[in-house]
Design a protein around this motif. Structure first.
Motif, PDB file in Angstrom:
ATOM      1  N   UNK A 181       0.850  -1.188   0.000  1.00  0.00           N
ATOM      2  CA  UNK A 181       0.000   0.000   0.000  1.00  0.00           C
ATOM      3  C   UNK A 181       0.893   1.248   0.000  1.00  0.00           C
ATOM      4  N   UNK A 182       0.780   2.046  -1.066  1.00  0.00           N
ATOM      5  CA  UNK A 182       1.589   3.249  -1.243  1.00  0.00           C
ATOM      6  C   UNK A 182       0.685   4.472  -1.065  1.00  0.00           C
ATOM      7  N   UNK A 183       1.111   5.426  -0.193  1.00  0.00           N
ATOM      8  CA  UNK A 183       0.337   6.640   0.030  1.00  0.00           C
ATOM      9  C   UNK A 183       1.219   7.873  -0.109  1.00  0.00           C
ATOM     10  N   UNK A 195      -4.433  13.745  -0.705  1.00  0.00           N
ATOM     11  CA  UNK A 195      -3.602  12.542  -0.677  1.00  0.00           C
ATOM     12  C   UNK A 195      -3.973  11.652  -1.852  1.00  0.00           C
ATOM     13  N   UNK A 196      -3.077  10.712  -2.179  1.00  0.00           N
ATOM     14  CA  UNK A 196      -3.303   9.676  -3.186  1.00  0.00           C
ATOM     15  C   UNK A 196      -2.831   8.345  -2.628  1.00  0.00           C
ATOM     16  N   UNK A 197      -3.442   7.248  -3.117  1.00  0.00           N
ATOM     17  CA  UNK A 197      -3.048   5.914  -2.669  1.00  0.00           C
ATOM     18  C   UNK A 197      -3.169   4.943  -3.837  1.00  0.00           C
ATOM     19  N   UNK A 198      -2.312   3.934  -3.834  1.00  0.00           N
ATOM     20  CA  UNK A 198      -2.374   2.860  -4.830  1.00  0.00           C
ATOM     21  C   UNK A 198      -1.694   1.637  -4.240  1.00  0.00           C
ATOM     22  N   UNK A 199      -1.714   0.528  -4.999  1.00  0.00           N
ATOM     23  CA  UNK A 199      -1.040  -0.699  -4.586  1.00  0.00           C
ATOM     24  C   UNK A 199       0.017  -1.055  -5.619  1.00  0.00           C
TER      25      UNK A 199
END
Length: 875
Positions: free
Chosen positions: A40-42, A49-53
């Motif tokens: 999990x990348x934030x 904010x942004x988040x992805x895997x």
């Protein structure tokens, strides 16, 4: 004034910074360099904010970062969370150096929810991340396969993906145990696997050049984790049960970089790896070796020995629909067989430089089979009833030797390429039968008997060659022309010698004996235009194919000669909408030659109730095939959708002709060519995991329409067979608690006939299976497999609705839990039986065969595992 100007300048800078988009990329891995899929990348900055895997390669990317300075975090369960502040000072992008996560010393106090990237869609490949489908420590690869959407593993270890059979297993791109899929998936421990890749394999030419033609082979490639490429694994088991049941096996693998040696040996009488029908004793040994000798040469080889003894009891009810009545047959048979088989296969690859590639793939198989059959057959037709008692024995041997050759040369000009492929194949077989039939004929109140005893020896040998050359020339960027030529030629010689037993002595029957030779030659000239780019490529081609089938009756001096010519368009389209979405469409054509028994112009009357005569004037079949496949997945959520559509239409289809001789017991069967034969099939599978993949629902279904053609008493009859099946599967997977699935399906099988005198047929089947394992106290496992089948619409009384239950409990012990004791109960209700229905043109066959019934077994299992120089652990 100065304050106002400063404020205005700050606002302008702020708006410019906020409105500009930045790109941030990077990869995340563990301390050994293995990508941590699903991390999990934030990114956080002022007010947003942004988040992805991370994807299957551990890579991540943000394309819409609104602030040049941000706080970065990377979190993965079991590892320490990485946190750092980054600032983009030049340009509008930042490539973060590889981030390495360290194993957490205390993971119990921290809960990190991650979206594991489970699936990756490629043009011809669907790749599953093994980490997203965890199994019990000690499991083999087959248990991982059972969890994958769209994948089925049956009780004999056969694997299908999207309804297509997996024909070969590879490890890191190299063949593993030849074509023995069941052995391969049982041999490898699950926890050394990194990815499972289902590939539509178009051959070595496609792999090297991108030229894809013809029908692909569905294979499974397993990639090994980097830190597991050095070490060994050993699995052994010994079990004894009541009714003299036993099951023992030894499986082992050693890995040393590119060198791998595997062994699998088993002795059992529990039908494992021996087929589901009947009672089977199996003694088998399989070995596999592969190695790379430097960067230029590599090789792999596999050898398998199998001794299979089987006893099968079969009951069949056959309905043969004729113009004015239905011919019904009840049969009961007892068949015992003893088969010995040897198989050797291998590959040798040589790459002297970056422009040239050579490959040779030999294969040798030998089979020796003996069998004895006892049968009772009752046939009713109008006012005639025939009872036949059959005793027969068969001794058969066969040898097949083949070699595939491949050479590819890439020119210095990008895209210019030449490939040469070839195959040599030799086979021979000898099938000797001793047949004794005793007939009781009842007609109009009169009974008569007839005894027939024959010795029949069929000997055949075949030598065939095939060669292909293709040349690809780039026209301009992304555009290519391909010129190709292929030729195949086969020579088959068959000898049939039939003797009647007269006063215990064999007497040659020249009317039923024959020597026949035929040759089949095909030339194919092709021109194709190809457009290739990363997301979209297509091929349009035109082929001219003349064929020649020549036959010569050496015993009677009669020659036959059949020529055909086909213009064959070919097309292939592949479009990758995104990294998660792909479509493929294919069309191709091929010729099928008749079998030698279909061509031999003599009569086989070893069964007077159905004599068979070949037709030397048969033309080869020509098959048009169309296939469309759509794949879609959601990497983060794990959703996956498959959809397939296939159409096959056959010109000059070789079909049976049946003529009943009036007032006799004899039905004469022969062969002819006809048009109008086609099949349409579609299927889909949609899997939806939720609650962090603790639960998964999979919807799947299929439908097929078969337009079968037959000739009955000289009249053409079309049988439209429609099959539809719908299935729902619910899976529960809670680590160290439960691993179970509930599967239900409903299918309808309908046949409609063009002749009005034939009644339409319809059957329904409901199947329910509940399979799983529950875990207690970490070391105790309770396993279960409950299957229920409900059939309706079958016409004979032998069809039943079996309920089959298997239970086992396993206790793990010893240091590292390397040992286990297992107590199993098989088919507790003692209802295991094989039930099936087959529909062929004007014939429906309902069949029931015996299978292994209730028994109990206690076994001891030992699993050892050592990789990367560590201590011996459980798998």
């Amino acid at each position: 004034m100065k304050r106002t100007l400063l404020t205005f300048t700050f606002v302008i800078c702020f708006l410019q910074g906020y409105s500009q988009s930045y790109i941030v990329k990077g990869i995340v891995q563990d301390t050994s360099g293995i990508p941590l899929t699903g991390t999990l990348i934030k990114l956080k900055w002022a007010g947003d904010s942004l988040a992805t895997a991370a994807d299957i390669n551990g890579a991540f990317s943000f394309n819409n970062v609104k602030w040049p300075e941000f706080n970065f975090s990377a979190a993965f369960l079991g590892f320490e969370t990485f946190m750092k502040t980054y600032k983009i000072t030049e340009g509008n992008s930042l490539n973060i150096p590889a981030i390495t996560l360290k194993t957490s010393s205390n993971t119990l106090n921290e809960v990190v929810i991650t979206a594991v990237t489970s699936i990756k869609i490629g043009e011809d490949t669907v790749s599953f991340n093994a980490a997203a489908y965890p199994v019990r420590q000690g499991d083999a690869v087959d248990e991982v396969l059972r969890k994958l959407p769209g994948v089925k593993v049956d009780v004999d270890g056969n694997v299908t993906n999207q309804g297509e059979a997996i024909t070969k297993i590879r490890i890191n791109g190299k063949d593993f145990f030849g074509t023995d899929v069941a052995t391969a998936i049982k041999n490898l421990p699950a926890d050394i696997i990194k990815n499972l890749q289902f590939i539509d394999d178009y051959g070595d030419q496609a792999r090297l050049t991108g030229i894809k033609t013809g029908e692909p082979e569905k294979i499974l490639n397993l990639t090994i984790q980097e830190d597991k490429k050095k070490g060994y694994s050993v699995r052994m088991s010994g079990g004894l049960g009541n009714q003299d049941r036993y099951n023992t096996y030894l499986r082992g693998n050693t890995f040393k970089g590119d060198q791998q040696i595997s062994f699998d040996g088993t002795i059992n009488n529990t039908n494992m790896r021996g087929g589901g029908n009947g009672i089977t004793n199996t003694n088998a040994v399989n070995t596999n070796y592969r190695n790379d000798w430097g960067k230029k040469f590599s090789a792999d080889a596999a050898y398998g020995f199998n001794n299979r003894k089987n006893t099968t009891l079969t009951k069949t009810f056959t309905q043969n629909f004729l113009e004015n009545f239905t011919r019904r047959e009840n049969a009961s048979t007892n068949n015992s067989s003893n088969n010995f088989s040897h198989e050797f296969s291998g590959n040798m690859e040589y790459k002297p430089d970056s422009l040239n590639f050579f490959k040779i793939s030999p294969r040798i198989t030998f089979n020796d089979n003996s069998s004895d059959n006892q049968g009772l057959y009752d046939i009713a037709q109008e006012d005639l009833i025939t009872e036949r008692t059959n005793l027969s024995g068969t001794d058969a041997t066969s040898l097949n030797m083949s070699t595939n050759l491949f050479y590819n040369h890439r020119f210095h000009k990008k895209g210019r390429n030449i490939s040469v492929r070839g195959n040599f194949n030799y086979s021979e077989g000898d099938n000797f039968r001793n047949v004794l039939n005793n007939y009781l004929i009842k007609q109009s109140g009169n009974d008569s008997t007839r005894i027939q005893n024959q010795l029949i020896d069929n000997v055949n040998d075949n030598f065939s060659t095939w060669g292909n050359i293709s040349y690809m020339e780039p026209l301009w960027k992304k555009n290519y022309l391909e010129f190709s030529y292929s030729r195949s030629h086969s020579i088959t010689n068959t000898t049939r010698e039939t003797s009647d037993i007269v006063n215990t002595q064999p007497v040659l029957n020249s009317d039923l004996s024959n020597e026949y030779e035929y040759q089949f030659t095909t030339n194919r000239y092709g021109l194709s235009y190809r457009f290739i780019e990363q997301k979209f490529n297509y091929t349009l081609g035109l082929n001219a194919q003349p064929t020649l089938l020549e036959g010569r009756n050496l015993s009677r001096g009669i020659d036959t000669r059949n020529k055909t010519f086909n213009i064959i368009p070919s097309a292939r389209l592949s479009y990758k909408f995104s990294k998660q979405q792909a479509l493929q469409v294919n069309y191709w054509g091929r010729s099928n030659q008749p079998g030698f028994l279909q061509l031999q112009p003599i009569t086989d009357n070893s069964n007077l109730q159905n004599t068979i005569t070949g037709n030397p004037d048969l033309n080869p079949e020509f098959v048009h095939s169309f296939n469309a496949r759509y794949n879609q997945s959601d990497w983060d959520k794990g959703h996956i959708l498959y959809a397939n559509l296939a159409l096959n239409q056959t010109q000059d289809k070789i079909v049976t002709t049946k003529v009943l001789i009036p007032n006799t017991i004899n039905q004469v069967t022969s062969y002819t060519n006809t048009d109008g034969f086609y099949t349409v099939r579609g299927d889909y599978s949609y899997g939806v995991p939720f609650a962090e993949r603790k639960f998964t629902i999979t919807y799947s279904g299929s439908g097929a329409l078969n337009n079968n053609v037959a000739f009955i008493d000289q009249s053409k009859n079309i049988a439209k067979n429609f099959i539809v099946r719908q299935e729902i599967e619910f899976e529960v997977d809670i680590k160290d608690v439960i691993d179970a699935e509930l599967e239900t399906s409903y299918s309808i099988n309908t046949t409609r006939y063009s002749q009005e005198t034939f009644e339409d047929r319809k059957t329904n089947t409901i199947e329910i299976e509940f399979r799983g394992r529950n875990y207690f106290f970490k070391d105790l496992t309770l396993g279960y497999d409950l299957r229920k089948t409900i059939n309706s619409g079958f016409d004979n009384s032998i069809i039943k609705n079996p309920t089959i239950l298997r239970l086992y409990t396993e206790y793990r012990f010893m240091k590292g839990n390397v040992g286990a004791l297992r107590l199993e109960a098989f088919d507790i209700f003692d209802q295991n039986s094989g039930i099936s229905r087959d529909v062929f043109d004007n014939i429906i066959i309902d069949r029931q065969v015996n299978r292994l019934g209730r028994y109990f077994m206690l076994s001891f299992n030992l699993r050892l595992n050592k990789f990367g120089g560590g201590a011996v652990t459980r798998n």
